[in-house]
Design a protein around this motif. Structure first.
Motif: not given
Length: 86
Positions: A27, A30, A49-53, A55-57
């Motif tokens: 990554y 990032q 955990n905060a990266i876009d890949v 963050a929404n999981e």
């Protein structure tokens, strides 16, 4: 059938530093902090955990684990696609 690549490296046989360096490479865009012996794994993991890949999981939070390895294994189980055997 195309296979999805792993999104998290398997942490087995790694130290935190070697595993986290692989993740930094995976990554690279990032700008994750490159870990060293003084890196707090929980703070570093919060950054991952905060990266876009992720963050929404529903990725596991670091504060739920006492050691980096258990957290990393939980990340693998949550994020990497399941493999099918025939």
């Amino acid at each position: 059938m195309a296979l999805n690549p792993a999104q998290i490296y398997d942490p087995r046989y790694h130290t935190f530093e070697s595993w986290a360096c692989l993740m930094c490479e995976l990554y690279g865009a990032q700008n994750l902090q490159i870990p060293n012996a003084q890196t707090d794994w929980k703070l570093w993991g919060n950054g991952l955990n905060a990266i876009d890949v992720f963050a929404n999981e529903a990725t596991p939070r670091t504060d739920q684990y006492d050691n980096w390895f258990d957290w990393a294994e939980a990340m693998v189980a949550t994020v990497n696609p399941a493999t099918q055997t025939t």
